[in-house]
Design a protein around this motif. Structure first.
Motif, PDB file in Angstrom:
ATOM      1  N   SER A  20      -3.839  -3.173  -2.859  1.00 40.26           N
ATOM      2  CA  SER A  20      -2.692  -2.277  -2.982  1.00 40.26           C
ATOM      3  C   SER A  20      -1.899  -2.544  -4.234  1.00 40.26           C
ATOM      4  O   SER A  20      -1.872  -3.630  -4.725  1.00 40.26           O
ATOM      5  CB  SER A  20      -1.750  -2.397  -1.833  1.00 40.26           C
ATOM      6  OG  SER A  20      -2.108  -3.231  -0.927  1.00 40.26           O
ATOM      7  N   SER A  22       1.601  -2.262  -6.755  1.00 40.72           N
ATOM      8  CA  SER A  22       3.016  -2.540  -6.638  1.00 40.72           C
ATOM      9  C   SER A  22       3.813  -1.461  -7.339  1.00 40.72           C
ATOM     10  O   SER A  22       3.477  -0.299  -7.301  1.00 40.72           O
ATOM     11  CB  SER A  22       3.308  -3.920  -7.213  1.00 40.72           C
ATOM     12  OG  SER A  22       3.036  -3.924  -8.590  1.00 40.72           O
ATOM     13  N   THR A 481       5.705   5.390   0.821  1.00 39.34           N
ATOM     14  CA  THR A 481       6.364   4.146   1.213  1.00 39.34           C
ATOM     15  C   THR A 481       5.354   3.214   1.861  1.00 39.34           C
ATOM     16  O   THR A 481       4.717   3.568   2.869  1.00 39.34           O
ATOM     17  CB  THR A 481       7.518   4.423   2.190  1.00 39.34           C
ATOM     18  OG1 THR A 481       8.461   5.300   1.568  1.00 39.34           O
ATOM     19  CG2 THR A 481       8.231   3.117   2.562  1.00 39.34           C
ATOM     20  N   ASP A 482       5.197   2.051   1.277  1.00 39.77           N
ATOM     21  CA  ASP A 482       4.348   1.018   1.836  1.00 39.77           C
ATOM     22  C   ASP A 482       5.211   0.164   2.773  1.00 39.77           C
ATOM     23  O   ASP A 482       6.321  -0.226   2.401  1.00 39.77           O
ATOM     24  CB  ASP A 482       3.770   0.157   0.708  1.00 39.77           C
ATOM     25  CG  ASP A 482       2.845  -0.932   1.231  1.00 39.77           C
ATOM     26  OD1 ASP A 482       3.369  -2.000   1.607  1.00 39.77           O
ATOM     27  OD2 ASP A 482       1.626  -0.733   1.245  1.00 39.77           O
ATOM     28  N   PRO A 483       4.746  -0.146   3.974  1.00 38.10           N
ATOM     29  CA  PRO A 483       5.590  -0.889   4.919  1.00 38.10           C
ATOM     30  C   PRO A 483       5.964  -2.283   4.445  1.00 38.10           C
ATOM     31  O   PRO A 483       6.933  -2.857   4.942  1.00 38.10           O
ATOM     32  CB  PRO A 483       4.737  -0.940   6.197  1.00 38.10           C
ATOM     33  CG  PRO A 483       3.343  -0.657   5.758  1.00 38.10           C
ATOM     34  CD  PRO A 483       3.452   0.233   4.574  1.00 38.10           C
ATOM     35  N   VAL A 484       5.222  -2.830   3.509  1.00 39.20           N
ATOM     36  CA  VAL A 484       5.540  -4.157   2.984  1.00 39.20           C
ATOM     37  C   VAL A 484       6.236  -4.066   1.637  1.00 39.20           C
ATOM     38  O   VAL A 484       7.262  -4.707   1.395  1.00 39.20           O
ATOM     39  CB  VAL A 484       4.261  -5.011   2.862  1.00 39.20           C
ATOM     40  CG1 VAL A 484       4.573  -6.354   2.201  1.00 39.20           C
ATOM     41  CG2 VAL A 484       3.630  -5.223   4.230  1.00 39.20           C
ATOM     42  N   LYS A 485       5.715  -3.216   0.748  1.00 36.03           N
ATOM     43  CA  LYS A 485       6.211  -3.183  -0.633  1.00 36.03           C
ATOM     44  C   LYS A 485       7.262  -2.115  -0.881  1.00 36.03           C
ATOM     45  O   LYS A 485       7.857  -2.059  -1.949  1.00 36.03           O
ATOM     46  CB  LYS A 485       5.037  -2.986  -1.589  1.00 36.03           C
ATOM     47  CG  LYS A 485       4.046  -4.138  -1.520  1.00 36.03           C
ATOM     48  CD  LYS A 485       2.869  -3.920  -2.438  1.00 36.03           C
ATOM     49  CE  LYS A 485       1.903  -5.096  -2.345  1.00 36.03           C
ATOM     50  NZ  LYS A 485       0.711  -4.905  -3.184  1.00 36.03           N
ATOM     51  N   GLY A 486       7.479  -1.250   0.095  1.00 38.49           N
ATOM     52  CA  GLY A 486       8.512  -0.238  -0.062  1.00 38.49           C
ATOM     53  C   GLY A 486       8.019   0.976  -0.814  1.00 38.49           C
ATOM     54  O   GLY A 486       6.845   1.351  -0.758  1.00 38.49           O
ATOM     55  N   ASP A 606      -2.427  -5.219  -8.329  1.00 41.02           N
ATOM     56  CA  ASP A 606      -0.987  -5.200  -8.111  1.00 41.02           C
ATOM     57  C   ASP A 606      -0.171  -4.997  -9.380  1.00 41.02           C
ATOM     58  O   ASP A 606       0.911  -4.418  -9.333  1.00 41.02           O
ATOM     59  CB  ASP A 606      -0.536  -6.516  -7.463  1.00 41.02           C
ATOM     60  CG  ASP A 606      -0.586  -6.448  -5.945  1.00 41.02           C
ATOM     61  OD1 ASP A 606      -0.731  -5.339  -5.405  1.00 41.02           O
ATOM     62  OD2 ASP A 606      -0.483  -7.505  -5.306  1.00 41.02           O
TER      63      ASP A 606
END
Length: 843
Positions: A20, A22, A481-486, A606
């Motif tokens: 994924s 960033s 929106t990624d649940p970890v990275k926003g 990333d």
């Protein structure tokens, strides 16, 4: 008849890895200090172009100082994209590595403030001669590119990283300095490359060319009589010194392992004149960098001073009316290069000081030809300047709005957009045509020099601010929106209605044996396909087959097809020997016909935005006079390569070994254990596994170590790798056609189970070998020697030692390039190396 089975890869995967991403594509934001710097930069009308050969050649400390301290327009022209380098973070090579390094350079430029440019030169690997680089690239072609960039950028001064001679340490490096000096003359000559003038440029005279001398290792080209400038100063407005900014910028070159610590304190840079007028005290000596270089613009500087005096850190929007008035004053000046540049800077500054946020996003990352997407347009006038959104325009959408933008109120507009079937696919522009050996082919002159392709769609926001109309252009992005990275942004990618992938991409048949293999084909629908017929056609020598089927397939669904390929089909009386199997797919719906023969390749890391490109998917077919001995291979992944996959295609059973697998009890099952490229550089645990690996060898195993580097990445030394001492050098043979001498012709590695001849070293790509062994213990045998032209023979490409009942091998031969490229001899040689502990004959 032997059928191929899938490669067994236990605890690992050699397929392309997707990670994924960033915030690499998040739109830029600016602090009030940043905006103050931008206002100051309006006063400076000077530019510097830095030139070198590769990504990571640039002096990021100097670029940051030029851009953020002196406030010059600063650019870096890298002649290549670094395609021929090595990859520390994955297995991408060639054009894929070039695309990764392109994005790493752009990430670096976002930090140090410089702009990025490229020529069409291809990085074909390490070169020891300037003449080889210039000849392979096509000197005149790359010179034309450099002249084009100079005429567009109009630098006052050019700075080279390298000298035009052997002190540069690399033929590409020295060639970049040669190109810089030739371009200095040619850019000013109206008789050179006059075809460029039809595209809006004109001859441009650079003031001087300076060489940014250096002290690298044992080579020190600096001297006290050279021009010296301290670029290690601290910028209080930015809260960083240029050594700190530089470190962050340079550390973006992650594929090269170039993370560096922040530098603080004084740092001198040295410069030597190569061409043009001498500089006595400053890089831009005798260059007018004020507004006086534009006729009638003498009063502009004082107006900028007045804006600076009124600037408030907590209220940057207060100067917007003055900035708009300044915009009108500059717009009234006569046409000039700097008028155009400063108007663009001013427009961006007005938007930034207004706190104006504009974006256009799509509901999907992939827009399909012949399908529709939804676009969301967003505007927010966060600081409340007097602004009206007049119009939004993109492709066929032309929305008249006349919408006042209230302070900090969100404005949104949602519109569907049909993607025409003729919309070009999202392909890096330099890959649209078949490349030459040493350079890319680009038909559109205006694309040359650009770091990347234009966005799939660009939106024009027509906005009136304080009575002045501006057009702000933004690319259409995919936002999610990624649940970890926003919140994340990605480029919008144009794709065809369907794509296909084939696998595997290489087949190894054994000549004289009747063998077959399964070629898997997957057709993926990128939009809903109803009542379509698919013609899936195989072309592999005499093997021609069509699978014609009707289907309805929802978006995102796939269909799989299997073709049986035999080495009996590789020879055709009319076509001769076939080396490739190609699959073509046609999708038909009535009269509508759309080809789907392209494979969409995605590269995700990333630190950079996602990379997507298309290629014609085809499998390479090899019918080799190849014998193998031994069956089970343990493979320790290194920095990234595809060797394990190709070993599986040769018929070996390959198991990927992790740290906990490296025990004496577990290793004894393997006929050979092979370490991937630079494994000792990237895995510190190998130091602690030395005893277990040596015990494996002592008990009859065969440990094969592919090249490692002896640098600051690790403490890899031969003495910590093999049973006897040797050093890892930087020696290499870059001529892929260099003659190979057989020093020990009766050695098993040249005879068992395959008889190795000079023919096995034909058709190699890029180079013979790198990071050869040297200062080897007497216990090592060196069966091969080779050399580049006019250099002494080197014996360290392959060293072999007996240890107990087993064998240890270190090799700098570039199997990681040759095996995926399908070089027949490389397969035969690696098979013999694997069989060393099975031979009853010892030399």
């Amino acid at each position: 008849m032997r059928s191929f089975r899938p490669l067994q890869l236990i605890l690992g995967c050699i397929a392309f890895t997707q990670v994924s991403t960033s915030v690499a594509q998040t739109p830029a934001s600016y602090s009030s200090s940043d905006l103050y710097q931008q206002v100051k930069k309006l006063k400076v009308l000077g530019s510097v172009l830095y030139m070198a050969a590769h990504p990571d050649d640039e002096n990021t400390r100097l670029l940051a100082w030029l851009s953020k301290d002196r406030l010059y327009r600063t650019g870096y022209l890298s002649l290549t994209r670094g395609d021929g380098g090595q990859n520390l973070i994955g297995d991408e090579q060639g054009i894929e590595l070039g695309m990764i390094r392109t994005q790493e350079l752009l990430a670096a430029r976002r930090i140090d403030g410089a702009e990025q440019f490229f020529s069409r030169a291809y990085d074909f690997g390490f070169s020891k001669r300037t003449e080889e680089a210039l000849s392979t690239w096509n000197q005149e072609k790359i010179l034309a590119d450099a002249v084009w960039v100079i005429r567009k950028f109009q630098p006052d001064v050019i700075i080279t990283r390298f000298p035009p001679d052997s002190r540069a340490g690399h033929g590409h490096h020295s060639a970049s300095a040669v190109i810089a000096q030739l371009a200095f003359e040619a850019a000013a000559d109206p008789n050179r490359f006059p075809e460029q003038f039809t595209h809006g440029v004109k001859p441009w005279k650079v003031k001087r060319v300076l060489w940014n001398t250096f002290s690298f290792g044992s080579v020190n080209t600096t001297s006290d009589d050279q021009l010296k400038i301290d670029v290690g100063v601290y910028n209080a407005a930015l809260g960083q010194g240029y050594g700190e900014i530089s470190a962050e910028s340079r550390s973006q070159h992650k594929s090269q392992g170039f993370g560096v610590p922040a530098g603080r304190g004084s740092s001198l840079e040295y410069f030597q004149l190569l061409k043009g007028d001498a500089a006595k005290s400053d890089i831009l000596d005798d260059v007018n960098t004020s507004w006086n270089r534009i006729p009638g613009a003498e009063s502009i500087a004082s107006k900028i001073d007045a804006i600076l005096s009124n600037y408030k850190l907590d209220q940057p929007s207060a100067i917007v009316p003055q900035l708009v008035a300044l915009y009108k004053d500059i717009a009234a000046l006569p046409d000039h290069y700097w008028k155009t540049k400063k108007l663009q800077e001013l427009q961006d500054l007005i938007a930034n000081c207004s706190g104006l946020w504009l974006e256009a996003t799509a509901n999907t990352e992939f827009a399909v030809q012949g399908d529709s997407i939804r676009l969301n347009f967003f505007a927010n006038n966060r600081l409340g300047t007097n602004s009206t959104l007049n119009n939004i325009k993109v492709d066929v959408i032309d929305a008249e709005l006349n919408q006042p933008l209230e302070k900090n109120r969100n404005f949104t507009l949602n519109k569907p957009l049909y993607v025409f079937a003729t919309k070009p696919l999202s392909q890096p522009y330099w890959l649209e045509k078949q490349m030459n050996t040493g350079s890319f082919e680009v038909a559109d002159q205006k694309l040359i020099g650009r770091p990347e392709s234009l966005p799939a769609y660009a939106v024009d926001f027509d906005i009136t601010i304080e009575g002045q109309r501006f057009t702000f252009t933004r690319p259409v992005m995919y936002k999610f929106t990624d649940p970890v990275k926003g919140e994340l942004y990605r480029p919008l990618v144009i794709v065809p209605p369907a794509t296909l992938t084939t696998g595997p991409d290489i087949f190894v048949f054994h000549k004289g044996q009747k063998e077959s293999a399964q070629l898997s084909v997957k057709v993926t629908a990128n939009k809903d396909l109803q009542k379509y017929r698919a013609n899936v056609m195989l072309d592999a020598g005499k093997r021609q087959e069509t699978k014609d089927t009707g289907f309805t397939m929802a978006k995102g669904m796939s269909r799989n097809y299997e073709f049986t390929i035999s080495n009996e089909h590789l020879y055709d009386a009319k076509k001769g020997k076939t080396d490739y199997a190609q699959v073509f797919v046609e999708l038909k719906n009535g009269k509508e016909e759309q080809p789907a023969w392209l494979n969409l390749i995605s590269i995700n890391y990333d630190h950079i935005p996602p990379i997507h490109y298309y290629m014609q998917d085809k499998a390479k077919l090899l019918d080799l006079d190849l014998k193998t001995v031994g069956h089970k291979i343990g493979y320790i992944d290194g920095a990234g390569d595809k060797v394990a996959f190709t070993l599986g295609q040769m018929g070996y059973e390959v198991t990927i070994l992790k740290e906990n697998d490296l025990t004496s009890a577990n290793l004894k099952q393997f006929d050979a254990v092979i370490t991937g490229v630079r494994a000792y550089n990237v895995h510190d645990f190998l130091k602690t596994k030395y005893d277990a690996l040596m015990e494996y060898v002592k008990n009859g195993g065969n440990l094969i170590v592919q090249y490692n580097t002896n640098n600051n990445l690790s403490s890899a030394r031969g003495s910590g790798i093999g049973p006897y001492g040797f050093n890892i050098s930087r020696n290499r043979v870059t001529d892929e056609n260099a003659k190979v001498n057989f020093l020990l012709p009766s050695h098993p590695v040249l005879n068992y189970p395959n008889k190795i001849t000079e023919k096995d070293f034909e058709g190699w790509v890029q180079e013979r070998g790198i990071y050869f062994a040297e200062q080897t213990d007497a216990a090592y045998q060196t069966p091969l020697s080779m050399a580049d032209p006019d250099e002494p023979d080197q014996k360290g490409s392959l060293i072999i030692a007996d240890y107990g009942k087993g064998k240890f091998v270190y090799t700098g031969l570039v199997f990681f390039r040759e095996l995926p490229a399908g070089v027949p001899g490389a397969y035969r040689i690696i098979a013999n190396i694997i069989a060393l502990n099975k031979s009853n004959t010892k030399k």
